[in-house]
Design an enzyme around this catalytic site. Structure first.
Site, PDB file in Angstrom:
ATOM      1  CG  ASN A 270      -2.047  -1.020   1.084  1.00  0.00           C
ATOM      2  OD1 ASN A 270      -2.961  -0.846   0.293  1.00  0.00           O
ATOM      3  ND2 ASN A 270      -1.967  -2.103   1.841  1.00  0.00           N
ATOM      4  CB  VAL A 271       3.676   2.457   2.063  1.00  0.00           C
ATOM      5  CG1 VAL A 271       4.561   3.704   2.087  1.00  0.00           C
ATOM      6  CG2 VAL A 271       2.887   2.369   3.367  1.00  0.00           C
ATOM      7  CD  GLU A 292      10.690  -7.828  -6.845  1.00  0.00           C
ATOM      8  OE1 GLU A 292      11.622  -8.531  -6.441  1.00  0.00           O
ATOM      9  OE2 GLU A 292       9.748  -7.462  -6.116  1.00  0.00           O
ATOM     10  CE  LYS A 406       1.110  -6.277  15.427  1.00  0.00           C
ATOM     11  NZ  LYS A 406       0.001  -7.234  15.214  1.00  0.00           N
TER      12      LYS A 406
END
Length: 506
Positions: A270-271, A292, A406
């Site tokens: 996502n980043v 890639e 987290k």
């Protein structure tokens, strides 16, 4: 489907997945297609998993060694892991069930650089390759294979295997034909320079030629790739993308980059996808990629006319964009080349093209070492993938990451990484939502201030306190090149394992 299997001999090999799975035996080394959830076999893995379950129910052994291009999908890695059918796995995975089997010791896992595995197979490092299972979009009249949405290590597995099973997937667009560029690297001592000087150079064929006599089964499918949607851009991702653009602008100002000379490599996720979205409104034009995977952000750049060429080994698209690619593959083939991963990730070509490489990380330390693979040192997440292929050999190697995870219990910047995948010599730039640390030309102690400055503000005082303590110890011992207090170097990780947070406890 008949026009998808144009070779008469191979039409005679059509059978069900359950029938084809009988060619895969306990202890076999099996090379399959697939890279980042694209182009993997859709039905053979489930049939093999059922064989394993049946054997285990009888008290018999049944496990295989599985080789891929990179990660696959739940209906490949997941079903095989759930059936305890994997004795050995390489070179990269991202399946939660398989990850659990690796970490509990059920499955051996070898974490290899993606540019090297095909070479290792060709050179016989793993012994004999028993079976290759490869998804294609079409089999030509000559028996050539037209790759589907990834190329990966298909060539090496098909060449090395004793038996070949082909899945012909009608879901994959026939217009993918022509997008692939298949080039074989000669074995030692006959290797020649790879003749790529621009990302769009075509040096091979649009198909994979095989020994048709090795084909034991052809299976028809109509199953879509595993395409996970990208998360909506959050504020942190936007800030990281903005800081990455600030870095690129600084390179232009320094004369090391021009607005029409940017050749990029981007990791998966996502980043990195957010970074590409940020390029849409930038001053950069004529962007090229030698990488890639093709992600949604690259497709947007192509559609906007900002990216003129993208070379990769696979797609990694959301469901919406996968449908778009299938519908318009003939148009995108003018701007996209899919190569074997030995070529897409080859150090020689990466160094020649002068890429600005951008990859993610789990953690970086105050001297610039990066851990991409193991949480708290020994819990494998996914693997190093191809990040080191580009990091070691790119013009500039950058790593992007949110500063914490987290809900703040984990800092991405630590005193000393618990596992090293990329050494300080290879890491040039680290970027978080708090800015970028340009480490080029700096000795270890000169890097510390820059790296701590992009850590989350809550963790900066703790990092500074550690460095001060390490510095005092180093002065006493005259070990000032890279100061560490070995008694507390892993204190962040110890606190996390004990208390569930890297922050000091009151």
């Amino acid at each position: 489907m008949s026009d998808r299997i144009a070779n008469a001999k191979l039409r005679g090999k059509v059978m069900t997945a359950d029938e084809a799975a009988q060619f895969v035996n306990h202890g076999d080394k099996v090379g399959v297609s697939g890279f980042t959830g694209a182009g993997y076999p859709k039905v053979l893995p489930t049939a093999i998993a059922e064989r394993a379950k049946e054997a285990h129910a009888k008290g018999e052994e049944y496990m295989i060694d599985l080789f891929t291009g990179a990660s696959t999908a739940p209906e490949c890695d997941g079903v095989l892991a759930e059936a305890d059918a994997l004795r050995f796995r390489t070179p990269y995975q991202s399946d939660p069930i398989l990850r659990g089997k690796i970490n509990d010791g059920t499955t051996y896992y070898a974490d290899y650089h993606l540019s090297e595995l095909g070479m290792y197979v060709s050179q016989g490092f793993f012994g004999n390759m028993d079976v290759a299972i490869v998804e294609v979009t079409r089999i030509t009249e000559e028996g050539h294979l037209v790759p589907s949405s990834s190329v990966g290590n298909n060539v090496e597995y098909l060449d090395a295997a004793d038996k070949i099973i082909i899945e012909v997937n009608e879901w994959q667009s026939e217009n993918l034909e022509g997008m692939a560029d298949i080039y074989r690297i000669e074995p030692l001592p006959n290797r020649q320079p790879i003749p790529i000087t621009k990302p769009g150079d075509r040096i091979g064929t649009t198909y994979i030629d095989i020994d048709v006599d090795k084909v034991v089964a052809v299976v028809k499918t109509n199953n879509e790739d595993r395409n996970a949607p990208f998360k909506p851009l959050d504020e942190t991702s936007k800030q990281i993308a903005g800081n990455f653009l600030d870095f690129l602008e600084a390179e232009v100002a320094a004369g090391r980059l021009a607005y029409d000379k940017y050749i990029m490599q981007s990791g998966v996720g996502n980043v990195p996808n957010a970074v590409m979205s940020g390029l849409l409104d930038s001053k950069f034009e004529n962007i090229k990629a030698y990488t890639e995977v093709i992600q949604d952000g690259m497709v947007d750049l192509i559609d906007a006319g900002k990216m003129t060429m993208a070379s990769a080994t696979s797609f990694s698209l959301s469901p919406e964009y996968a449908e778009k690619m299938n519908a318009e593959a003939d148009r995108y083939a003018k701007s996209i080349v899919l190569r074997p991963q030995q070529i897409s990730n080859h150090p020689e070509v990466v160094r020649r093209l002068g890429l600005i490489a951008t990859n993610g990380l789990i953690e970086a330390d105050i001297y610039g070492n990066v851990n991409s693979t193991n949480v708290t040192g020994s819990r494998m997440m996914n693997g190093v993938g191809g990040s080191a292929d580009f990091t070691r050999n790119g013009f500039i190697s950058s790593f992007i990451t949110p500063s914490q995870a987290k809900n703040g219990d984990i800092s991405a910047i630590v005193p000393f990484v618990s596992h090293v995948d990329h050494t300080e010599q290879d890491v040039k730039v680290i970027i978080t939502e708090y800015g970028y640390a340009d480490l080029r030309g700096l000795a270890p102690r000169q890097r510390v201030e820059k790296i701590i400055a992009i850590a989350h503000p809550d963790y900066r005082p703790v990092l500074e306190e550690y460095y001060s303590r390490a510095l005092e110890a180093a002065k006493k011992n005259k070990t000032l090149q890279t100061p560490h207090d070995l008694e507390t170097a892993l204190s962040f990780h110890q606190r996390f394992m004990t208390h569930g947070s890297m922050m000091p406890q009151d």
